[in-house]
Motif scaffolding. Structure first.
Motif, PDB file in Angstrom:
ATOM      1  N   LEU A 189       0.835  -1.199   0.000  1.00  0.00           N
ATOM      2  CA  LEU A 189       0.000   0.000   0.000  1.00  0.00           C
ATOM      3  C   LEU A 189       0.874   1.254   0.000  1.00  0.00           C
ATOM      4  O   LEU A 189       0.646   2.180  -0.793  1.00  0.00           O
ATOM      5  N   MET A 190       1.849   1.294   0.869  1.00  0.00           N
ATOM      6  CA  MET A 190       2.721   2.460   0.941  1.00  0.00           C
ATOM      7  C   MET A 190       3.458   2.682  -0.377  1.00  0.00           C
ATOM      8  O   MET A 190       3.620   3.820  -0.831  1.00  0.00           O
ATOM      9  N   ALA A 191       3.892   1.598  -0.995  1.00  0.00           N
ATOM     10  CA  ALA A 191       4.583   1.721  -2.278  1.00  0.00           C
ATOM     11  C   ALA A 191       3.645   2.226  -3.373  1.00  0.00           C
ATOM     12  O   ALA A 191       4.079   2.917  -4.301  1.00  0.00           O
ATOM     13  N   TRP A 198       1.569   4.537  -3.299  1.00  0.00           N
ATOM     14  CA  TRP A 198       1.368   5.988  -3.257  1.00  0.00           C
ATOM     15  C   TRP A 198       2.358   6.725  -4.154  1.00  0.00           C
ATOM     16  O   TRP A 198       2.260   7.948  -4.309  1.00  0.00           O
ATOM     17  N   TYR A 199       3.314   6.013  -4.718  1.00  0.00           N
ATOM     18  CA  TYR A 199       4.361   6.633  -5.517  1.00  0.00           C
ATOM     19  C   TYR A 199       4.354   6.027  -6.922  1.00  0.00           C
ATOM     20  O   TYR A 199       3.759   4.963  -7.153  1.00  0.00           O
ATOM     21  N   PRO A 200       4.998   6.672  -7.894  1.00  0.00           N
ATOM     22  CA  PRO A 200       5.064   6.092  -9.245  1.00  0.00           C
ATOM     23  C   PRO A 200       5.596   4.665  -9.213  1.00  0.00           C
ATOM     24  O   PRO A 200       6.506   4.343  -8.437  1.00  0.00           O
ATOM     25  N   ARG A 201       5.038   3.816 -10.060  1.00  0.00           N
ATOM     26  CA  ARG A 201       5.364   2.387 -10.035  1.00  0.00           C
ATOM     27  C   ARG A 201       6.863   2.080 -10.057  1.00  0.00           C
ATOM     28  O   ARG A 201       7.321   1.188  -9.329  1.00  0.00           O
ATOM     29  N   PRO A 202       7.665   2.782 -10.868  1.00  0.00           N
ATOM     30  CA  PRO A 202       9.104   2.455 -10.869  1.00  0.00           C
ATOM     31  C   PRO A 202       9.780   2.655  -9.515  1.00  0.00           C
ATOM     32  O   PRO A 202      10.848   2.075  -9.268  1.00  0.00           O
ATOM     33  N   LEU A 203       9.161   3.462  -8.646  1.00  0.00           N
ATOM     34  CA  LEU A 203       9.763   3.718  -7.337  1.00  0.00           C
ATOM     35  C   LEU A 203       9.340   2.708  -6.276  1.00  0.00           C
ATOM     36  O   LEU A 203       9.850   2.739  -5.157  1.00  0.00           O
ATOM     37  N   LEU A 263      12.010   0.819  -4.379  1.00  0.00           N
ATOM     38  CA  LEU A 263      12.782   1.729  -3.537  1.00  0.00           C
ATOM     39  C   LEU A 263      12.014   2.087  -2.272  1.00  0.00           C
ATOM     40  O   LEU A 263      12.584   2.112  -1.172  1.00  0.00           O
ATOM     41  N   VAL A 264      10.707   2.338  -2.416  1.00  0.00           N
ATOM     42  CA  VAL A 264       9.878   2.694  -1.258  1.00  0.00           C
ATOM     43  C   VAL A 264       9.794   1.517  -0.291  1.00  0.00           C
ATOM     44  O   VAL A 264       9.908   1.687   0.929  1.00  0.00           O
ATOM     45  N   ARG A 265       9.600   0.311  -0.836  1.00  0.00           N
ATOM     46  CA  ARG A 265       9.541  -0.871   0.035  1.00  0.00           C
ATOM     47  C   ARG A 265      10.864  -1.067   0.770  1.00  0.00           C
ATOM     48  O   ARG A 265      10.890  -1.343   1.970  1.00  0.00           O
ATOM     49  N   GLY A 266      11.964  -0.882   0.057  1.00  0.00           N
ATOM     50  CA  GLY A 266      13.272  -1.035   0.692  1.00  0.00           C
ATOM     51  C   GLY A 266      13.498  -0.001   1.779  1.00  0.00           C
ATOM     52  O   GLY A 266      14.039  -0.311   2.850  1.00  0.00           O
ATOM     53  N   ALA A 267      13.059   1.237   1.524  1.00  0.00           N
ATOM     54  CA  ALA A 267      13.218   2.292   2.521  1.00  0.00           C
ATOM     55  C   ALA A 267      12.352   2.014   3.745  1.00  0.00           C
ATOM     56  O   ALA A 267      12.761   2.261   4.885  1.00  0.00           O
ATOM     57  N   SER A 268      11.148   1.481   3.512  1.00  0.00           N
ATOM     58  CA  SER A 268      10.265   1.142   4.633  1.00  0.00           C
ATOM     59  C   SER A 268      10.903   0.069   5.512  1.00  0.00           C
ATOM     60  O   SER A 268      10.893   0.166   6.747  1.00  0.00           O
ATOM     61  N   LEU A 269      11.459  -0.953   4.893  1.00  0.00           N
ATOM     62  CA  LEU A 269      12.113  -2.017   5.662  1.00  0.00           C
ATOM     63  C   LEU A 269      13.337  -1.490   6.404  1.00  0.00           C
ATOM     64  O   LEU A 269      13.656  -1.960   7.506  1.00  0.00           O
ATOM     65  N   ALA A 270      14.001  -0.500   5.813  1.00  0.00           N
ATOM     66  CA  ALA A 270      15.197   0.050   6.451  1.00  0.00           C
ATOM     67  C   ALA A 270      14.869   0.805   7.730  1.00  0.00           C
ATOM     68  O   ALA A 270      15.755   1.055   8.550  1.00  0.00           O
ATOM     69  N   LEU A 271      13.598   1.178   7.903  1.00  0.00           N
ATOM     70  CA  LEU A 271      13.187   1.892   9.112  1.00  0.00           C
ATOM     71  C   LEU A 271      12.764   0.960  10.237  1.00  0.00           C
ATOM     72  O   LEU A 271      12.543   1.401  11.363  1.00  0.00           O
ATOM     73  N   ARG A 284      10.073 -12.160   9.658  1.00  0.00           N
ATOM     74  CA  ARG A 284      11.024 -12.972   8.880  1.00  0.00           C
ATOM     75  C   ARG A 284      11.429 -12.290   7.583  1.00  0.00           C
ATOM     76  O   ARG A 284      11.513 -12.912   6.523  1.00  0.00           O
ATOM     77  N   TYR A 285      11.706 -10.994   7.690  1.00  0.00           N
ATOM     78  CA  TYR A 285      12.274 -10.260   6.563  1.00  0.00           C
ATOM     79  C   TYR A 285      13.795 -10.319   6.650  1.00  0.00           C
ATOM     80  O   TYR A 285      14.371 -10.275   7.741  1.00  0.00           O
ATOM     81  N   ALA A 286      14.414 -10.363   5.495  1.00  0.00           N
ATOM     82  CA  ALA A 286      15.877 -10.287   5.464  1.00  0.00           C
ATOM     83  C   ALA A 286      16.299  -8.893   5.914  1.00  0.00           C
ATOM     84  O   ALA A 286      15.678  -7.899   5.522  1.00  0.00           O
ATOM     85  N   PRO A 287      17.322  -8.793   6.740  1.00  0.00           N
ATOM     86  CA  PRO A 287      17.756  -7.467   7.214  1.00  0.00           C
ATOM     87  C   PRO A 287      18.194  -6.579   6.053  1.00  0.00           C
ATOM     88  O   PRO A 287      18.858  -7.058   5.116  1.00  0.00           O
ATOM     89  N   PRO A 288      17.826  -5.312   6.060  1.00  0.00           N
ATOM     90  CA  PRO A 288      18.309  -4.387   5.026  1.00  0.00           C
ATOM     91  C   PRO A 288      19.827  -4.237   5.113  1.00  0.00           C
ATOM     92  O   PRO A 288      20.426  -4.471   6.172  1.00  0.00           O
ATOM     93  N   THR A 289      20.442  -3.838   4.043  1.00  0.00           N
ATOM     94  CA  THR A 289      21.880  -3.623   4.071  1.00  0.00           C
ATOM     95  C   THR A 289      22.198  -2.381   4.904  1.00  0.00           C
ATOM     96  O   THR A 289      21.372  -1.469   5.021  1.00  0.00           O
ATOM     97  N   PRO A 290      23.384  -2.334   5.490  1.00  0.00           N
ATOM     98  CA  PRO A 290      23.773  -1.127   6.235  1.00  0.00           C
ATOM     99  C   PRO A 290      23.688   0.137   5.375  1.00  0.00           C
ATOM    100  O   PRO A 290      23.318   1.200   5.874  1.00  0.00           O
ATOM    101  N   LEU A 291      24.005   0.018   4.077  1.00  0.00           N
ATOM    102  CA  LEU A 291      23.927   1.179   3.190  1.00  0.00           C
ATOM    103  C   LEU A 291      22.487   1.664   3.056  1.00  0.00           C
ATOM    104  O   LEU A 291      22.223   2.877   3.097  1.00  0.00           O
ATOM    105  N   ALA A 292      21.533   0.732   2.911  1.00  0.00           N
ATOM    106  CA  ALA A 292      20.125   1.123   2.782  1.00  0.00           C
ATOM    107  C   ALA A 292      19.656   1.849   4.035  1.00  0.00           C
ATOM    108  O   ALA A 292      18.922   2.850   3.954  1.00  0.00           O
TER     109      ALA A 292
END
Length: 313
Positions: free
Chosen positions: A193-195, A197-202, A205-213, A223-231
């Protein structure tokens, strides 16, 4: 108005007697964007308690009708913020919330835990990403505001201070966070749902940013894989950079309420409005002996009128 003048005004108010006014100033003037994000994270966090996440999966509201469920929740909670507990709109919103909850066997402990997330998560979000932190005076007001809301919802044994709310949340999560297949489906639907709200190509990126928070306890529960330290660095760095920019802006002169958020999308009737009494779900049955509403709010059907120019108070 200098940047901190509203805070000076808040500090002159009584944190208990004026708790609604203080909360309204914080949520609609000082931190409207931040409170929206923090309360999204607060509700999302509750899915990691299996008794909550599995119930939400069984109702299918957050998996099959994610956008409307999001909109209804935001609009009902914000009706109280905008109009107050004693207003017709506020009483109608609380009655609707109670009618929905009383359709299911939800424990007092789970209800109290959800209430705790509303108090604790905004403070933690602002500590990390806000243009300023909440003062102790404001935290007293926020705690009293949600204690009042909890009383209107019939919740028992509600914490009194912010520290008690925080301890209740941390203790409950340590004891109850865990895996549930249905909760994972609700989590995935919310991230989608959160993803959306933004243009489809993003979307990735939005999902990755959400997981990074998300903190490690949430990632483990779902049981999500941990985001990378860079993300994580990029996501959190961007939010801190935003906070520095907001700090330099002049203070907001008009309130910004949830109904003005671009994420609210379910009501094609804008700008004509919506009825608070029509928001949410209307389950056909409720557990035997459970009242439709645990406290005697008046039966009101109030219109949530919107201004024709979206974004105006």
């Amino acid at each position: 108005m200098p940047r901190y003048d509203r805070l000076k005004h808040i500090l002159r108010l009584d944190p208990e007697r004026d708790s609604h006014e203080i909360y309204r100033l914080i949520a609609a003037y000082e931190f409207p964007w931040d409170f929206t994000r923090a309360l999204e994270l607060a509700l999302y966090r509750t899915y990691a308690v299996p008794s909550i996440g599995s119930l939400l999966a069984r109702t299918a509201e957050l998996t099959d009708r994610s956008q409307k469920r999001y909109d209804d929740t935001a609009l009902l909670l914000d009706a109280v913020v905008e109009h107050g507990f004693d207003s017709r709109q506020g009483r109608t919103a609380i009655r609707r919330i109670n009618q929905m909850h009383r359709a299911y066997n939800i424990t007092n402990d789970d209800m109290r835990y959800v209430l705790c997330t509303f108090v604790v998560m905004p403070k933690r979000w602002l500590d990390a990403f806000g243009w300023r932190r909440l003062t102790h005076h404001e935290l007293r007001a926020v705690s009293h505001y949600y204690r009042t809301l909890g009383q209107h919802m019939g919740i028992k044994e509600i914490p009194r201070t912010y520290e008690e709310f925080e301890d209740c949340l941390d203790t409950y999560e340590e004891a109850h966070f865990g895996w549930d297949e249905g909760a994972r489906k609700v989590s995935d639907a919310t991230l989608d749902l959160m993803a959306s709200w933004y243009p489809r190509p993003l979307a990735p990126l939005v999902r990755g940013a959400s997981l990074a928070l998300l903190d490690d306890s949430l990632l483990k529960a779902f049981r999500y894989a941990p985001p990378t330290p860079l993300a994580r660095r990029l996501t959190r760095g961007a939010l801190r950079l935003r906070a520095r920019g907001v700090r330099l802006l002049p203070p907001r002169r008009r309130p910004h309420h949830a109904r003005q958020n671009p994420e609210i999308k379910s009501y094609p009737g804008y700008p004509k409005g919506y009825r608070i009494a029509d928001l949410g779900t209307f389950p056909a049955t409720r557990p035997v002996g459970a009242p439709a509403c645990p406290v005697p709010h008046h039966l009101n059907e109030e219109w949530g009128h919107l201004n024709e120019e979206r974004g105006r108070p």
